[in-house]
Write a protein that holds these residues in place. Structure first.
Motif, mmCIF file in Angstrom:
data_model
loop_
_atom_site.group_PDB
_atom_site.id
_atom_site.type_symbol
_atom_site.label_atom_id
_atom_site.label_comp_id
_atom_site.label_asym_id
_atom_site.label_seq_id
_atom_site.Cartn_x
_atom_site.Cartn_y
_atom_site.Cartn_z
ATOM 1 N N SER A 9 -59.317 -42.356 -7.990
ATOM 2 C CA SER A 9 -60.210 -42.646 -9.113
ATOM 3 C C SER A 9 -59.405 -42.638 -10.402
ATOM 4 O O SER A 9 -58.682 -41.683 -10.696
ATOM 5 N N ASN A 10 -59.508 -43.723 -11.175
ATOM 6 C CA ASN A 10 -58.757 -43.838 -12.424
ATOM 7 C C ASN A 10 -59.142 -42.726 -13.399
ATOM 8 O O ASN A 10 -58.310 -42.211 -14.150
ATOM 9 N N GLY A 11 -60.419 -42.324 -13.376
ATOM 10 C CA GLY A 11 -60.877 -41.264 -14.263
ATOM 11 C C GLY A 11 -60.217 -39.933 -13.962
ATOM 12 O O GLY A 11 -59.899 -39.164 -14.870
ATOM 13 N N VAL A 12 -59.983 -39.645 -12.680
ATOM 14 C CA VAL A 12 -59.339 -38.396 -12.288
ATOM 15 C C VAL A 12 -57.882 -38.395 -12.735
ATOM 16 O O VAL A 12 -57.360 -37.390 -13.238
ATOM 17 N N ALA A 13 -57.193 -39.536 -12.569
ATOM 18 C CA ALA A 13 -55.803 -39.635 -12.998
ATOM 19 C C ALA A 13 -55.687 -39.420 -14.499
ATOM 20 O O ALA A 13 -54.775 -38.736 -14.977
ATOM 21 N N THR A 14 -56.625 -39.993 -15.246
ATOM 22 C CA THR A 14 -56.621 -39.810 -16.696
ATOM 23 C C THR A 14 -56.865 -38.350 -17.052
ATOM 24 O O THR A 14 -56.249 -37.808 -17.979
ATOM 25 N N THR A 15 -57.760 -37.695 -16.308
ATOM 26 C CA THR A 15 -58.035 -36.273 -16.545
ATOM 27 C C THR A 15 -56.780 -35.439 -16.300
ATOM 28 O O THR A 15 -56.481 -34.510 -17.054
ATOM 29 N N GLN A 16 -56.047 -35.761 -15.245
ATOM 30 C CA GLN A 16 -54.793 -35.061 -14.984
ATOM 31 C C GLN A 16 -53.823 -35.226 -16.154
ATOM 32 O O GLN A 16 -53.167 -34.269 -16.578
ATOM 33 N N ALA A 17 -53.721 -36.451 -16.668
ATOM 34 C CA ALA A 17 -52.828 -36.721 -17.793
ATOM 35 C C ALA A 17 -53.245 -35.916 -19.020
ATOM 36 O O ALA A 17 -52.405 -35.344 -19.727
ATOM 37 N N LYS B 196 -46.644 -36.057 -6.291
ATOM 38 C CA LYS B 196 -47.452 -36.391 -7.471
ATOM 39 C C LYS B 196 -48.079 -35.119 -8.067
ATOM 40 O O LYS B 196 -47.410 -34.143 -8.356
ATOM 41 N N GLY B 197 -49.402 -35.113 -8.222
ATOM 42 C CA GLY B 197 -50.073 -33.986 -8.866
ATOM 43 C C GLY B 197 -50.037 -32.690 -8.081
ATOM 44 O O GLY B 197 -50.224 -31.610 -8.651
ATOM 45 N N TYR B 198 -49.778 -32.791 -6.775
ATOM 46 C CA TYR B 198 -49.683 -31.559 -5.980
ATOM 47 C C TYR B 198 -48.490 -30.691 -6.419
ATOM 48 O O TYR B 198 -48.445 -29.492 -6.118
ATOM 49 N N THR B 199 -47.554 -31.302 -7.119
ATOM 50 C CA THR B 199 -46.415 -30.538 -7.650
ATOM 51 C C THR B 199 -46.893 -29.402 -8.547
ATOM 52 O O THR B 199 -46.230 -28.361 -8.668
ATOM 53 N N ALA B 200 -48.043 -29.589 -9.173
ATOM 54 C CA ALA B 200 -48.578 -28.568 -10.082
ATOM 55 C C ALA B 200 -48.814 -27.237 -9.370
ATOM 56 O O ALA B 200 -48.737 -26.174 -9.996
ATOM 57 N N PHE B 201 -49.115 -27.284 -8.060
ATOM 58 C CA PHE B 201 -49.319 -26.036 -7.315
ATOM 59 C C PHE B 201 -48.049 -25.180 -7.307
ATOM 60 O O PHE B 201 -48.106 -23.949 -7.386
ATOM 61 N N VAL B 202 -46.896 -25.845 -7.190
ATOM 62 C CA VAL B 202 -45.616 -25.118 -7.165
ATOM 63 C C VAL B 202 -45.419 -24.367 -8.476
ATOM 64 O O VAL B 202 -45.125 -23.158 -8.499
ATOM 65 N N TRP B 203 -45.613 -25.081 -9.594
ATOM 66 C CA TRP B 203 -45.362 -24.470 -10.903
ATOM 67 C C TRP B 203 -46.462 -23.496 -11.302
ATOM 68 O O TRP B 203 -46.215 -22.566 -12.078
ATOM 69 N N SER B 204 -47.651 -23.682 -10.773
ATOM 70 C CA SER B 204 -48.698 -22.690 -11.000
ATOM 71 C C SER B 204 -48.308 -21.350 -10.367
ATOM 72 O O SER B 204 -48.543 -20.282 -10.943
#
Length: 560
Positions: free
Chosen positions: A402-410, A475-483
């Motif tokens: 979903s484009n909206g979810v990608a924008t929310t991540q950004a 992609k966004g799953y990388t955030a789990f590592v840094w969290s």
């Protein structure tokens, strides 16, 4: 504390030889120090600004050297998504287009950090020997030469070497600026100008982001050569300006050059402010003598002796926490924006907006947080908030179709950037400059900054593999590592990070020497200038024998 009226004028009128030769426990020296310190401690922020305009000016000039590192840091990372740069230095992958391989992304991204590690290590030695001013000027000359390598690089190997060599003087700038600010400013201004180093990084990033956004449509090699060439601007005006800068009075005192230290202090203070320079000088001498009494040396090895080991480790973790909070992933994340499907124009506009948000966070931190909250409190809450934001980015990656979810991540990465600069981004610079003893300040900052570079190189090597579509493609799953790393840093800070807000260097020395727990720093009462209390201190230095170094220091006796 004594009031000014309680001290006879004859007792406070020390000559330079008297200041240098006075014993640490001398009532005359301590009373001189006490008068000057009482005046400085009660000085409001605005009065301090009016009393020390030239000190502020020279701190701003020295910190401007860091603009170049901030500029290049964002430059290289954002060139990965730059079409002309990828065509020149990258490899063509069918169905993907031109990409720098993950290995070369890691190499280019970390080359300057490796060079900076060498520069920081050398800086601790050269500054102790020659002083901060000549080392800064020499580093600017060297950088001017190394820029030629990156500007004319015919291939990615030469470009990587240029980044490596350029990193050496950048390491000097990054470790000198906060130490210089902490040594030429009064207590009320200290945190603002040490954290200004961080703002200089942001200024460099804003300049780079604007230039990249303006040149991204230019379909030639000049779209990336011009940004490299603009780095010559800073040495051109900083070198002649720094020739007139005063040397740190703390460095001059450590070298026994009291007359030069007095002249330096006179240049840093406004005459009409009515500040007695000899009392300020007496305070510097008092702190230096106290640290000599505590057997605090001036070598890198001394950073890891006795209670200095604890101080050095705190400085290292505070700086490394900037990376462990998710810096390589969420800050200046144009490559992440590209991988979640945003267009090139959207990517670079978001990047420019992100740097503006970072600047806003820094300014708000100065006016809304730093004057009212402690360093420990701000660091803890900032790290906890960034941990939660990264967790949300990772959870949202489940639905990136979903484009909206990608924008929310950004957008969340921009929120992360704001919180980072509001908290940890600022204090990662201020804490190492405050935690170390004055005799080891430059080397403590150097060791802490090199810890940052080591952690940054490791993170920078892993991040391309996390993100690159030809590698792990998380992609966004990388955030789990840094969290996860942010959570671990929060736990460390809760148990180990002390509160230094409002503490003078002498007080911090005594708190560490007395092994006060981190969570009690804010409430522990100590008076480093009372002659009566100083006589009660049981301070015994380290004793060196053929069996090694043995800590014979007894407990110091301030009351909780």
């Amino acid at each position: 504390m004594h009031s000014n009226d309680d001290i006879d004028a004859d007792e406070t009128d020390l000559l330079l030889p008297d200041i240098l030769d006075a014993d640490l426990y001398s009532e005359q020296l301590n009373q001189n120090v006490e008068v000057g310190i009482e005046s400085e401690d009660t000085m409001p922020l605005w009065k301090a600004i009016k009393a020390y305009p030239m000190a502020i000016f020279w701190c701003l000039v020295v910190s401007m050297c860091v603009v170049m590192e901030g500029y290049d840091t964002i430059l290289i990372g954002n060139f990965y998504a730059y079409p002309t740069f990828a065509q020149k230095y990258g490899t063509y992958f069918p169905g993907v287009g031109y990409q720098l391989t993950a290995a070369w992304q890691a190499g280019l991204g970390n080359a300057a950090g490796i060079g900076a590690f060498v520069g920081v290590l050398a800086n601790g030695y050269f500054v102790d020997r020659f002083g901060q001013k000549p080392v800064l000027i020499g580093s600017l000359f060297v950088l001017s030469c190394f820029i030629f390598i990156t500007f004319f690089a015919p291939n990615i190997v030469v470009l990587c070497l240029g980044e490596l060599f350029s990193g050496i003087p950048w390491g000097v700038f990054a470790s000198t600026a906060p130490a210089y600010a902490s040594e030429v400013l009064p207590l009320s201004l200290r945190v603002y100008l040490t954290t200004y180093t961080n703002m200089c990084f942001i200024i460099g990033q804003i300049i780079a982001a604007g230039i990249l956004d303006g040149l991204v449509q230019l379909d030639s090699e000049w779209s990336y050569r011009i940004p490299f060439g603009l780095q010559w601007v800073w040495p051109a005006f900083l070198i002649p300006l720094l020739f007139f800068a005063p040397e740190s009075p703390w460095h001059l005192v450590r070298k026994g050059r009291l007359e030069e230290a007095e002249k330096s202090l006179l240049r840093l203070q406004r005459k009409s402010a009515g500040i007695d320079v000899k009392q300020t000088l007496a305070s510097i001498v008092h702190t230096n003598k106290l640290e000599e009494e505590l057997a605090i040396g001036t070598s890198y090895w001394d950073c890891f002796k006795s209670f200095e080991r604890r101080r050095t480790l705190i400085a290292c973790f505070a700086f490394a926490g900037q990376v462990l909070s998710g810096l390589n992933f969420a800050y200046n994340s144009t490559y992440f924006f590209q991988q979640i499907g945003l267009s090139t124009s959207q990517t670079y506009r978001l990047n420019l907006g992100g740097t503006a948000i970072a600047l806003l966070g820094t300014l708000l931190s100065w006016f809304l947080l730093l004057p009212y909250f402690g360093r420990r409190t701000i660091y803890l809450w900032g790290m906890a908030t960034m941990c939660v934001i990264l967790l949300l980015i990772g959870i949202l990656n489940v639905r990136t179709t979903s484009n909206g979810v990608a924008t929310t991540q950004a957008v969340l990465t921009l929120v992360w950037t704001f919180v980072y600069q509001l908290t940890v981004g600022q204090l990662g610079w201020a804490l190492p400059a405050e935690i170390g003893s004055t005799r080891l300040r430059q080397r403590t900052v150097c060791v802490a900054r090199n810890t940052y570079y080591i952690v940054s190189v490791i993170a920078g090597a892993l991040e391309p593999y996390f993100m690159n579509p030809t590698q792990w493609n998380l992609k966004g799953y990388t955030a789990f590592v840094w969290s996860g790393t942010a959570l671990l840093t929060f736990i460390w800070a809760y148990f180990k990070l002390p509160e230094t807000k409002g503490r003078r260097y002498e007080e911090i020395d005594i708190l560490f020497a007395n092994d006060v727990p981190a969570r009690k720093f804010a409430t522990f009462q100590v008076d480093a200038y009372s002659a009566e209390q100083m006589e009660d201190f049981e301070v015994r230095p380290l004793v060196t024998s053929d069996k090694g170094v043995r800590d014979t220091r007894g407990a110091i006796a301030p009351q909780c």
